[in-house]
Design a protein around this motif. Structure first.
Motif, PDB file in Angstrom:
ATOM      1  N   GLU A  89       0.839  -1.203   0.000  1.00  0.00           N
ATOM      2  CA  GLU A  89       0.000   0.000   0.000  1.00  0.00           C
ATOM      3  C   GLU A  89       0.873   1.252   0.000  1.00  0.00           C
ATOM      4  OE1 GLU A  89      -2.643  -0.095   3.351  1.00  0.00           O
ATOM      5  OE2 GLU A  89      -3.603  -1.981   2.730  1.00  0.00           O
ATOM      6  N   ASN A  90       0.253   2.370  -0.349  1.00  0.00           N
ATOM      7  CA  ASN A  90       0.922   3.673  -0.289  1.00  0.00           C
ATOM      8  C   ASN A  90       0.131   4.604   0.622  1.00  0.00           C
ATOM      9  OD1 ASN A  90       3.141   3.657  -2.448  1.00  0.00           O
ATOM     10  ND2 ASN A  90       1.370   2.801  -3.501  1.00  0.00           N
ATOM     11  N   HIS A  91       0.822   5.231   1.558  1.00  0.00           N
ATOM     12  CA  HIS A  91       0.149   6.187   2.452  1.00  0.00           C
ATOM     13  C   HIS A  91       1.110   7.308   2.811  1.00  0.00           C
ATOM     14  CE1 HIS A  91      -3.246   3.510   3.442  1.00  0.00           C
ATOM     15  NE2 HIS A  91      -2.356   2.538   3.410  1.00  0.00           N
ATOM     16  N   VAL A  92       0.556   8.502   2.949  1.00  0.00           N
ATOM     17  CA  VAL A  92       1.344   9.619   3.464  1.00  0.00           C
ATOM     18  C   VAL A  92       1.036   9.753   4.957  1.00  0.00           C
ATOM     19  CG1 VAL A  92       1.775  12.098   3.354  1.00  0.00           C
ATOM     20  CG2 VAL A  92       1.279  10.811   1.256  1.00  0.00           C
ATOM     21  N   TYR A  93       2.086   9.747   5.769  1.00  0.00           N
ATOM     22  CA  TYR A  93       1.904   9.908   7.217  1.00  0.00           C
ATOM     23  C   TYR A  93       2.984  10.826   7.794  1.00  0.00           C
ATOM     24  CZ  TYR A  93      -1.133   5.742   7.113  1.00  0.00           C
ATOM     25  OH  TYR A  93      -2.133   4.840   6.863  1.00  0.00           O
ATOM     26  N   PHE A  94       2.617  11.555   8.849  1.00  0.00           N
ATOM     27  CA  PHE A  94       3.656  12.305   9.577  1.00  0.00           C
ATOM     28  C   PHE A  94       4.291  11.398  10.616  1.00  0.00           C
ATOM     29  CE2 PHE A  94       0.107  13.072  12.576  1.00  0.00           C
ATOM     30  CZ  PHE A  94       0.738  12.890  13.794  1.00  0.00           C
ATOM     31  N   CYS A  95       5.551  11.651  10.905  1.00  0.00           N
ATOM     32  CA  CYS A  95       6.260  10.970  11.992  1.00  0.00           C
ATOM     33  C   CYS A  95       6.811  12.055  12.899  1.00  0.00           C
ATOM     34  CB  CYS A  95       7.404  10.112  11.437  1.00  0.00           C
ATOM     35  SG  CYS A  95       8.480   9.420  12.712  1.00  0.00           S
ATOM     36  N   LEU A 111       2.073  24.465   9.222  1.00  0.00           N
ATOM     37  CA  LEU A 111       1.733  23.045   9.147  1.00  0.00           C
ATOM     38  C   LEU A 111       0.824  22.663  10.308  1.00  0.00           C
ATOM     39  CD1 LEU A 111       5.304  21.678   8.380  1.00  0.00           C
ATOM     40  CD2 LEU A 111       3.349  21.641   6.803  1.00  0.00           C
ATOM     41  N   ALA A 112      -0.071  21.732  10.036  1.00  0.00           N
ATOM     42  CA  ALA A 112      -0.949  21.212  11.084  1.00  0.00           C
ATOM     43  C   ALA A 112      -1.055  19.709  10.918  1.00  0.00           C
ATOM     44  CB  ALA A 112      -2.334  21.859  10.982  1.00  0.00           C
ATOM     45  N   TRP A 113      -1.262  19.004  12.034  1.00  0.00           N
ATOM     46  CA  TRP A 113      -1.350  17.544  11.965  1.00  0.00           C
ATOM     47  C   TRP A 113      -2.039  17.009  13.199  1.00  0.00           C
ATOM     48  CZ3 TRP A 113       2.970  20.496  12.819  1.00  0.00           C
ATOM     49  CH2 TRP A 113       3.666  20.295  14.015  1.00  0.00           C
ATOM     50  N   SER A 114      -2.542  15.793  13.089  1.00  0.00           N
ATOM     51  CA  SER A 114      -3.186  15.150  14.235  1.00  0.00           C
ATOM     52  C   SER A 114      -3.035  13.640  14.142  1.00  0.00           C
ATOM     53  CB  SER A 114      -4.672  15.498  14.288  1.00  0.00           C
ATOM     54  OG  SER A 114      -5.320  14.670  15.251  1.00  0.00           O
ATOM     55  N   GLY A 115      -2.658  13.034  15.229  1.00  0.00           N
ATOM     56  CA  GLY A 115      -2.562  11.580  15.300  1.00  0.00           C
ATOM     57  C   GLY A 115      -3.916  10.905  15.392  1.00  0.00           C
ATOM     58  N   HIS A 116      -4.967  11.721  15.530  1.00  0.00           N
ATOM     59  CA  HIS A 116      -6.318  11.158  15.619  1.00  0.00           C
ATOM     60  C   HIS A 116      -7.020  11.122  14.268  1.00  0.00           C
ATOM     61  CE1 HIS A 116      -6.541  10.859  20.010  1.00  0.00           C
ATOM     62  NE2 HIS A 116      -5.891  11.997  20.052  1.00  0.00           N
ATOM     63  N   GLY A 117      -6.444  11.724  13.249  1.00  0.00           N
ATOM     64  CA  GLY A 117      -7.097  11.687  11.940  1.00  0.00           C
ATOM     65  C   GLY A 117      -6.772  12.903  11.108  1.00  0.00           C
ATOM     66  N   ARG A 118      -7.811  13.445  10.430  1.00  0.00           N
ATOM     67  CA  ARG A 118      -7.602  14.555   9.514  1.00  0.00           C
ATOM     68  C   ARG A 118      -7.662  15.897  10.229  1.00  0.00           C
ATOM     69  NH1 ARG A 118     -11.467  15.653   6.104  1.00  0.00           N
ATOM     70  NH2 ARG A 118     -12.995  14.452   7.278  1.00  0.00           N
ATOM     71  N   ILE A 119      -6.913  16.848   9.727  1.00  0.00           N
ATOM     72  CA  ILE A 119      -7.063  18.237  10.142  1.00  0.00           C
ATOM     73  C   ILE A 119      -8.238  18.818   9.359  1.00  0.00           C
ATOM     74  CG2 ILE A 119      -6.012  20.539   9.931  1.00  0.00           C
ATOM     75  CD1 ILE A 119      -4.910  18.945  12.277  1.00  0.00           C
ATOM     76  N   ILE A 142       9.886  16.442  13.167  1.00  0.00           N
ATOM     77  CA  ILE A 142       8.734  15.906  12.439  1.00  0.00           C
ATOM     78  C   ILE A 142       9.092  15.785  10.967  1.00  0.00           C
ATOM     79  CG2 ILE A 142       7.680  18.177  11.989  1.00  0.00           C
ATOM     80  CD1 ILE A 142       4.941  16.704  12.625  1.00  0.00           C
ATOM     81  N   HIS A 143       8.589  14.758  10.333  1.00  0.00           N
ATOM     82  CA  HIS A 143       8.635  14.701   8.871  1.00  0.00           C
ATOM     83  C   HIS A 143       7.394  14.015   8.362  1.00  0.00           C
ATOM     84  CE1 HIS A 143       9.947  10.513   9.178  1.00  0.00           C
ATOM     85  NE2 HIS A 143      11.106  10.836   9.747  1.00  0.00           N
ATOM     86  N   ASN A 144       7.194  14.098   7.068  1.00  0.00           N
ATOM     87  CA  ASN A 144       5.947  13.641   6.452  1.00  0.00           C
ATOM     88  C   ASN A 144       6.294  13.048   5.102  1.00  0.00           C
ATOM     89  OD1 ASN A 144       2.923  13.794   6.685  1.00  0.00           O
ATOM     90  ND2 ASN A 144       3.134  14.897   4.758  1.00  0.00           N
ATOM     91  N   MET A 145       6.106  11.749   4.959  1.00  0.00           N
ATOM     92  CA  MET A 145       6.524  11.101   3.716  1.00  0.00           C
ATOM     93  C   MET A 145       5.436  10.170   3.195  1.00  0.00           C
ATOM     94  SD  MET A 145      10.462  10.074   4.468  1.00  0.00           S
ATOM     95  CE  MET A 145      11.458  10.925   5.681  1.00  0.00           C
ATOM     96  N   GLN A 172      -7.288  19.462   1.146  1.00  0.00           N
ATOM     97  CA  GLN A 172      -7.984  18.790   2.228  1.00  0.00           C
ATOM     98  C   GLN A 172      -7.025  17.890   2.990  1.00  0.00           C
ATOM     99  OE1 GLN A 172     -10.476  15.543   1.526  1.00  0.00           O
ATOM    100  NE2 GLN A 172     -12.047  16.168   2.993  1.00  0.00           N
ATOM    101  N   GLY A 173      -7.103  17.913   4.313  1.00  0.00           N
ATOM    102  CA  GLY A 173      -6.159  17.144   5.113  1.00  0.00           C
ATOM    103  C   GLY A 173      -6.291  15.645   4.923  1.00  0.00           C
ATOM    104  N   ASP A 174      -5.149  14.958   4.812  1.00  0.00           N
ATOM    105  CA  ASP A 174      -5.113  13.495   4.815  1.00  0.00           C
ATOM    106  C   ASP A 174      -5.053  13.038   6.269  1.00  0.00           C
ATOM    107  OD1 ASP A 174      -5.269  12.738   2.246  1.00  0.00           O
ATOM    108  OD2 ASP A 174      -3.124  12.397   1.949  1.00  0.00           O
ATOM    109  N   THR A 175      -5.535  11.847   6.532  1.00  0.00           N
ATOM    110  CA  THR A 175      -5.525  11.375   7.904  1.00  0.00           C
ATOM    111  C   THR A 175      -4.089  11.128   8.376  1.00  0.00           C
ATOM    112  OG1 THR A 175      -6.500   9.805   9.445  1.00  0.00           O
ATOM    113  CG2 THR A 175      -5.762   8.896   7.359  1.00  0.00           C
ATOM    114  N   LYS A 176      -3.767  11.618   9.560  1.00  0.00           N
ATOM    115  CA  LYS A 176      -2.456  11.401  10.187  1.00  0.00           C
ATOM    116  C   LYS A 176      -1.299  11.843   9.294  1.00  0.00           C
ATOM    117  CE  LYS A 176      -4.799   7.693  12.537  1.00  0.00           C
ATOM    118  NZ  LYS A 176      -5.074   6.280  12.606  1.00  0.00           N
ATOM    119  N   ALA A 177      -1.546  12.905   8.545  1.00  0.00           N
ATOM    120  CA  ALA A 177      -0.508  13.451   7.669  1.00  0.00           C
ATOM    121  C   ALA A 177      -0.458  14.963   7.853  1.00  0.00           C
ATOM    122  CB  ALA A 177      -0.807  13.116   6.219  1.00  0.00           C
TER     123      ALA A 177
END
Lengths: 449, 423
Positions: free
Chosen positions: B141-147, B322-330, B172-175, B351-356
């Protein structure tokens, strides 16, 4: 829709009126009926164009409605997909049973890698080690970073003490004051230590080191031997000090809902400023180091809604202790400007002196040990304590009549072997200015002895 | 079609107003012809470099300032340390691997794909060993997530300390990750032996000398955790765990085990060093929270900021962050220019991606006066990023990790920005 429709029509109406007015004006002046007719014909044409525009706009309105509906559908679909676990990525297809990839792990392979220890002691190998042995192994394998007494050298972790500090702003989190499970200590020492030579210790040595760390934290007496058999009997000081993440009940309900957008508070004042601490790396980017853009001292600035008052100089920077696991509050002292000599500093010096205590004594009744006693050190002649056998370099310093003052003591403490080449003192030196100042303040508190 | 009228009409009105005032819209009058335009430049007449020049390119040398940075006094050794992403100089949301922050406990190691082994053992039906090639044969799978490191902004608990968003928020990074869902590997090994899965754990461990290990509850392991081998389309960089790392969306970075070598299904948390003595949060009374895995919603303005001051004068100003949330989308970001008295809702880059990471912009007009810039993220659960005061009231100041409070930048009349705290 009505708004955009009016924008279609307004120019059309306006243009028509203008043309009508112009036509009347021209007609009156020139009395040219034919021209008027022409203009009336033009008006008719415009009327018809207006009707066309109206029809087109109506068509567009229909189309826009269609588009809006499509947008809503797409957004709903996106929201659905976001709910399912994210972005617009499609999940991998579900599998009906194994794909047959990989191979069976052999027992020897599992034995080699599966070495973690569970809190109940499962996973522990047989073995034993006592405090006495542990002290020796610790001095050899651990003390260069953690100190002979597990007090921590430089920024490396302190392993002992720190009791009753957890409610302080800078808690000292050691094995004794903080770690809830003994299994964690054994597991970590065995699996990840010593730094740079991990997994090199025998099981018995690990038992011995752990026994010594327990002893350093007053958890066992000096006769204690730790083994796989009595492991479960040891109870850590902070075993009950943890609660499972309760943010969902203690925080989230309070921080959910429509937030304030206007008049959220009456005034705003700056209370702390990072530039007062000056602990930011200088290579932080051109904007931070370029002199022409250096922040100027602000002594009170006002905006229409905001009162920006000069900040209180912030207290010492927050120790960041575990940004990375190995950070000591002392690290920060380096960056802070010269602190006045005070009781706090003497107290800090007492802590630093733990690095010296194995060889030196100070205070009432202090005697020479591996090193000379250190009473009334400042102002004392170098190499002149009765009954102590000094190295040649110290004897030479005495003959030259040299005296310990703050500058010479700092230079010596910073790099003992460079400042007095040939000194017998094995200590590698106090690199931190804060430590040097603290220890001088501490020693100076015994100037009357 | 209808929408097309709006901008053109506005543009027309603005243009005529400017013309009436005797200026040309959008620019000052040049004093003399610009030689960059009137004179023939080298690059316009000579040739550039050939395609063989850089088989794998680095950014052009003019961008050499956009690099990871370390705060030396923070740690005892750069081998067990962290550095910071230059988020003040990036835009959009994807973090290039080459400047994405690093955190090692025993240094970054070189591990060849050929030498890579991944073991699954513990309460599974078939303990297995996978090679790198095996992993590439599972559906991926392919997903964009922040770490985000749990300690991001950890230095700011007691007060504004580091003067740069790279240092205050750069852990923080986002890949975009490519990988195999962890649940596929667990299914391959079989979970019958584990029985009831609700109270089971998955312990994950790295191959480096620190053998960093963390316990993950089975529910999360079967949800969205990825065993990843590509980031932003290419192989992981050494410093990010080449050839294989774990991706634990929305949860603290320490759990994203690099050089992943072992996955063990167990009936209790291991309570490893990294989940007891570290990555736990001491509260005001001295008790500590453990298992605080989720990174709560957070945002920060990346420009203007101390490393990215306003270099132009008054007029149009892009406020970006930048904005982000470990609970889902901004779902929304608000920006304040007066230290939190009034707020305006910013525009999301998309539109915000979940956890990205989500990029936001506030297209403002700066009149040259002082600003106290803040941003406030809201995620799909309705959670609103708290102020520093709210966070301290809830937890005290003894914590290191999980500081997700609202950040303030003070921008003075010259455009210089500074990290401050406000009442």
């Amino acid at each position: 829709m009505s708004k955009s429709l009016s924008q279609v029509f307004l120019p059309a109406f306006g243009g028509t009126a203008l043309l009508l007015a112009a036509a009347v004006f021209l007609a009156n002046r020139q009395h040219a009926e034919n021209k008027l007719e022409m203009l009336q014909a033009r008006v008719e044409t415009l009327d018809s164009a207006r009707a066309d525009a109206r029809r087109m706009a109506a068509a567009e309105a229909g189309r826009a409605e269609e588009l809006a509906q499509k947008v809503a559908e797409i957004e709903a679909a996106m929201a659905d997909r976001a709910k399912v676990g994210g972005s617009l990525s499609r999940p991998a297809p579900a599998q009906d049973g194994p794909l047959g990839l990989g191979r069976s792990a052999l027992a020897e392979e599992i034995h080699a890698w599966d070495v973690d220890i569970l809190p109940d002691g499962r996973g522990l190998p047989e073995g034993r080690g006592d405090v006495f042995t542990g002290e020796e192994v610790f001095a050899e394998a651990c003390a260069s970073c953690h100190g002979d007494f597990a007090e921590g050298v430089d920024n490396w972790p302190v392993l002992a003490g720190g009791f009753d500090t957890l409610a302080d702003k800078d808690p000292v989190k050691t094995v004794g004051s903080y770690w809830p499970y003994l299994s964690t200590v054994w597991d970590y020492v065995h699996r990840s230590m010593p730094f740079g030579d991990a997994q090199s210790l025998s099981n018995d040595d690990v038992y011995a080191i752990v026994a010594y760390i327990l002893y350093s934290n007053d958890l066992v007496d000096d006769e204690f031997e730790l083994s796989h058999e009595n492991f479960a009997e040891v109870r850590m000081h902070n075993a009950d000090g943890f609660v499972v993440d309760d943010r969902p009940s203690t925080e989230y309900p309070h921080w959910t809902g429509e937030p304030c957008m206007a008049n959220c508070k009456e005034t705003v004042a700056i209370t702390k400023r990072a530039t007062f601490l000056n602990v930011t790396p200088e290579s932080g980017g051109d904007a931070m180091s370029a002199p022409e853009t250096a922040p100027e001292t602000t002594t009170g600035t006002t905006t229409s809604t905001t009162t920006v008052s000069p900040a209180e100089p912030a207290a010492a920077p927050a120790p960041t202790a575990e940004v990375a696991p190995e950070v000591a509050p002392e690290a920060v002292a380096v960056a802070v400007a010269e602190a006045p000599v005070d009781a706090e500093l003497v107290k800090a010096g007492e802590k630093v002196f733990r690095k010296c205590k194995a060889c030196h004594t100070v205070g009432t009744g202090a005697k020479n040990k591996t090193g000379p006693q250190l009473n009334a050190l400042l102002g004392r002649q170098i190499g002149a304590v009765e009954g102590f056998r000094y190295s040649k370099v110290f004897q030479a310093a005495r003959e030259e009549g040299r005296v310990w003052d703050e500058a010479s003591l700092i230079a010596f403490l910073a790099k003992p072997k460079s400042y007095l080449k040939g000194t017998k003192m094995a200590f590698s030196g106090l690199k931190k200015k804060g430590d040097q100042e603290a220890i001088i303040a501490y020693l100076n508190s015994f100037r009357g002895e | 079609m209808a929408d097309l009228f709006k901008p053109s009409r506005r543009a027309f009105l603005r243009g005529s107003a400017a013309a009436a005032a005797g200026t040309v819209a959008g620019s000052a009058v040049a004093q003399a012809p610009d030689p960059l335009i009137t004179e023939l430049q080298d690059w316009a007449t000579l040739t550039g470099v050939g395609v063989d020049e850089t088989p794998y390119g680095l950014p052009i040398r003019f961008e050499s300032d956009v690099v990871r940075r370390n705060v030396e006094w923070l740690t005892a050794s750069p081998i067990s340390s962290i550095n910071f992403t230059p988020i003040h100089a990036l835009d959009g949301t994807i973090t290039p691997q080459g400047c994405a922050f690093e955190r090692h406990h025993s240094g970054a190691i070189e591990l060849r794909k050929e030498d890579y082994r991944l073991m699954i053992n513990g309460l599974v039906d078939r303990p297995l060993v996978f090679t790198y090639e095996d992993l590439e044969r599972f559906p991926r799978e392919n997903h964009v997530y922040f770490c985000e490191c749990a300690a991001n902004s950890g230095m700011e608990w007691a007060g504004a300390q580091l003067n740069g968003v790279q240092f205050t928020h750069g852990m923080i990074h986002n890949m975009e990750y490519t990988g195999v869902p962890l649940r596929s590997l667990l299914a391959e090994a079989g979970l019958e032996a584990a029985g009831d899965l609700t109270d089971k754990w998955v312990y994950v461990e790295g191959a480096d000398a620190s053998s960093n290990g963390r316990s993950i509850p089975m529910e999360k392991a079967l949800d969205d955790v990825l065993v990843a081998f590509k980031a932003n389309g290419e192989a992981l960089r050494m410093e990010h765990g080449y050839p294989v790392r774990l991706v634990v969306p929305g949860w603290e970075g320490n759990m994203w085990v690099k050089w992943l070598r072992r996955i063990e299904v167990s009936d209790m948390a291991v309570e490893s060093r990294e989940e007891t003595s570290k990555y736990t949060d001491v509260l005001e009374d001295g008790t500590a929270r453990k298992w605080t895995w989720v990174m709560d919603a957070k945002s920060v303005i990346t420009s203007p900021s101390p490393q990215s001051p306003i270099r132009h004068g008054p007029g149009p100003l892009v406020i970006s962050g930048l904005a982000w949330s470990g609970h889902g989308r901004i779902t929304r970001v608000d920006v304040s220019q007066d230290g939190g008295i009034t707020w305006q809702t910013a525009r999301l880059g998309k539109q915000g991606d979940t956890k990205a990471l989500t990029r936001f912009y506030l297209d403002a007009e700066w009149n040259g006066e002082d600003l106290l810039l803040q941003s406030r993220a809201i995620d799909e659960t309705g959670y609103v990023q708290p102020t520093k005061t709210q966070l301290r009231d809830a937890r005290g100041e003894n914590s290191v990790y999980h500081n997700n409070c609202i950040q303030t930048w003070y921008v003075n009349g010259k455009g210089i920005a500074e990290n401050v705290e406000v009442s």
